[in-house]
Write a protein that holds these residues in place. Sequence first.
Motif, PDB file in Angstrom:
ATOM      1  N   ARG A 439       0.824  -1.210   0.000  1.00 20.55           N
ATOM      2  CA  ARG A 439       0.000   0.000   0.000  1.00 20.55           C
ATOM      3  C   ARG A 439       0.860   1.263   0.000  1.00 20.55           C
ATOM      4  N   LYS A 440       1.899   1.253   0.824  1.00 17.94           N
ATOM      5  CA  LYS A 440       2.726   2.453   0.936  1.00 17.94           C
ATOM      6  C   LYS A 440       3.551   2.672  -0.323  1.00 17.94           C
ATOM      7  N   MET A 441       4.101   1.607  -0.878  1.00 15.43           N
ATOM      8  CA  MET A 441       4.894   1.740  -2.097  1.00 15.43           C
ATOM      9  C   MET A 441       4.020   2.174  -3.269  1.00 15.43           C
ATOM     10  N   GLY A 442       2.846   1.541  -3.411  1.00 16.37           N
ATOM     11  CA  GLY A 442       1.955   1.893  -4.507  1.00 16.37           C
ATOM     12  C   GLY A 442       1.505   3.334  -4.442  1.00 16.37           C
ATOM     13  N   LEU A 443       1.093   3.781  -3.249  1.00 18.85           N
ATOM     14  CA  LEU A 443       0.631   5.160  -3.095  1.00 18.85           C
ATOM     15  C   LEU A 443       1.779   6.144  -3.321  1.00 18.85           C
ATOM     16  N   SER A 444       2.984   5.787  -2.885  1.00 21.67           N
ATOM     17  CA  SER A 444       4.140   6.671  -3.087  1.00 21.67           C
ATOM     18  C   SER A 444       4.428   6.863  -4.569  1.00 21.67           C
ATOM     19  N   LEU A 445       4.404   5.774  -5.340  1.00 22.16           N
ATOM     20  CA  LEU A 445       4.643   5.881  -6.782  1.00 22.16           C
ATOM     21  C   LEU A 445       3.587   6.759  -7.450  1.00 22.16           C
ATOM     22  N   TYR A 446       2.331   6.547  -7.061  1.00 20.71           N
ATOM     23  CA  TYR A 446       1.257   7.329  -7.670  1.00 20.71           C
ATOM     24  C   TYR A 446       1.387   8.813  -7.329  1.00 20.71           C
ATOM     25  N   LEU A 447       1.631   9.126  -6.062  1.00 17.83           N
ATOM     26  CA  LEU A 447       1.730  10.531  -5.643  1.00 17.83           C
ATOM     27  C   LEU A 447       2.950  11.209  -6.253  1.00 17.83           C
ATOM     28  N   ALA A 448       4.051  10.460  -6.384  1.00 19.89           N
ATOM     29  CA  ALA A 448       5.252  11.039  -6.994  1.00 19.89           C
ATOM     30  C   ALA A 448       4.989  11.411  -8.452  1.00 19.89           C
ATOM     31  N   GLY A 449       4.396  10.495  -9.215  1.00 20.42           N
ATOM     32  CA  GLY A 449       4.083  10.783 -10.611  1.00 20.42           C
ATOM     33  C   GLY A 449       3.087  11.910 -10.741  1.00 20.42           C
ATOM     34  N   LEU A 450       2.078  11.924  -9.862  1.00 21.80           N
ATOM     35  CA  LEU A 450       1.058  12.964  -9.906  1.00 21.80           C
ATOM     36  C   LEU A 450       1.672  14.332  -9.598  1.00 21.80           C
ATOM     37  N   GLY A 451       2.582  14.367  -8.624  1.00 22.09           N
ATOM     38  CA  GLY A 451       3.230  15.627  -8.278  1.00 22.09           C
ATOM     39  C   GLY A 451       4.110  16.143  -9.388  1.00 22.09           C
ATOM     40  N   LEU A 452       4.877  15.257 -10.023  1.00 30.05           N
ATOM     41  CA  LEU A 452       5.726  15.663 -11.147  1.00 30.05           C
ATOM     42  C   LEU A 452       4.894  16.210 -12.298  1.00 30.05           C
TER      43      LEU A 452
END
Length: 553
Positions: A439-452
């Motif tokens: 959950r933490k890894m998946g959400l981190s990847l999504y938020l990182a891409g969304l922020g970029l």
Amino acid sequence: MTWLLEFLSGNAAIQTLIVLGVVCSAGLALGKLRWMGISLGVAFVFFVGILAGTVGLEADKQMIAFAETFGLGIFIYALGLHVGPNFFSQFRHEGLQLNLWALLLVAIGTVTALLLRMAFHCGIPETVGILCGATTNTPALGAAQQALQQKGMPTESIALGTAVTYPLGVLGVILAMVLVRKVLVGQRHLQTAKTDEDNHTFIGCYVVTNDAIDGRTVLDVARLAKDKFIISRLWRGKKVIVPVSTTVLRKNDNLVVVTEKHNEEHLAMLFGRRLDNDWNADNVDWNHIDTKIESRILVVSRKVLNGKRLGQLQLRHAYGVNVSRVFRGDLKLLATDDLRLQYGDRVTVVGTPKGIEHVESFFGNAVQTLNEPEVGSIFLGLVAGLLLGSIPFFVPGMSSPIRLGLAGGTILMGILVGALGPRLHFISYTTSSASLMLRKMGLSLYLAGLGLEAGKAFVPTLLRPEGLLWIGFGAVVTIVPVVVVMAMALLSKRMDYGTICGLVCGGMANPMALTYANDTIEGDTATVSYAAVYPLSMFVRIVVAQMLIGFLV
């Protein structure tokens, strides 16, 4: 350094991996910092991504899109698996009432956003983005982005709407809780009863003094009683017995009975008298009560037992043992005949040492095998969730069909597999640490891409007049529904303040606000109510975001 620049510029996959790795690691590190007792946790990855995009850090667009999709899918499906086993049971007792309050919170927030949209002439994509940011609901944002892509429209504005309102979305719920506490909350509301919602068992000691059951078998007494119970031990004088269904009860028999807490007094009337012994403490040494009878916790590690009902196994007759309780994650369940076992369950077995040795091999009790989660079933469930999310549903009045999409399909499939998988003998077991990591890894990847993605236009948008308008828009959508629902719930006098805080944190999908509530309120009522409403609230917001795009764009 020339070799490093050439290496990075010549490999888009490695360049993207490095950028995402830097954003995620920096965001997770900063997320651990606390200010006035508040930490943003994994949400800080989003803001680091925005900062990275603002200063010009770039990566391959297709690789970023893949990372976002993969991360969101893994996060949502793992979340569904996590809450699935208890999802339907949460609707018993107060679960239905709590979810109705949460749905009211969703409705008020959605209506408020639409009214402000008409007042300030905002576009629907921007409005939906603001609504997602104000409610800190990134899965709903993912669903809305997919809905826009299906219509062939750009998604930058919806991501920007989320980006500028997300910070106040996090803090606004906390500010609303503080405001309600200062104005409306009295000392009575702060007194939270100690709850143990994960413990569905109670161990009582009874003496048979009821003439009506003297001479009847355990099975006969069970048929007479309205409540479910298990007699794990029976003392008759100095003799100890592991009772089976044909065991005859006699007057003055001493019974150790496992049941549910609300059945305590009913069983006292059934058997005759209840003793004051407290057998519910965690430190009770059952093996010192009588040396002839042993109690042991065994692990269900044979896959063939997944989904089997306890009554089908005939353990009393085959091995002369009783299963009194089943530990499933943090849950303690009564081991009734109709309870379905799940791979990874821990069962409390009472019987002779020889009988327990035999039943140990039957259950497997291979603890080491449980250290390996069923990764293949996770990918299979993810694929099934994506297929489910692609099914079109035609809604009257919409120009195009609605789909649950990546977010809606995967969370629904995760919940269904978590709740119903054992019935279909589908093994989806994963350890608690592995589930949390996914959950933490998946959400981190999504938020990182969304922020970029949002970072490039974040500062220009913020400096424009509409940027400040969006921030105010989002603040109203966050704070007003929370204050209204909290005030209504308090005035109804049916819930304490802690339960209401957990309710609004779950309804707003805001784990950061829940952390603040747990730090400032005694007891665990906030956590219990948060878990009860979070899955349904998230699912409804995902559908609402898509419907707004489908109907109004």
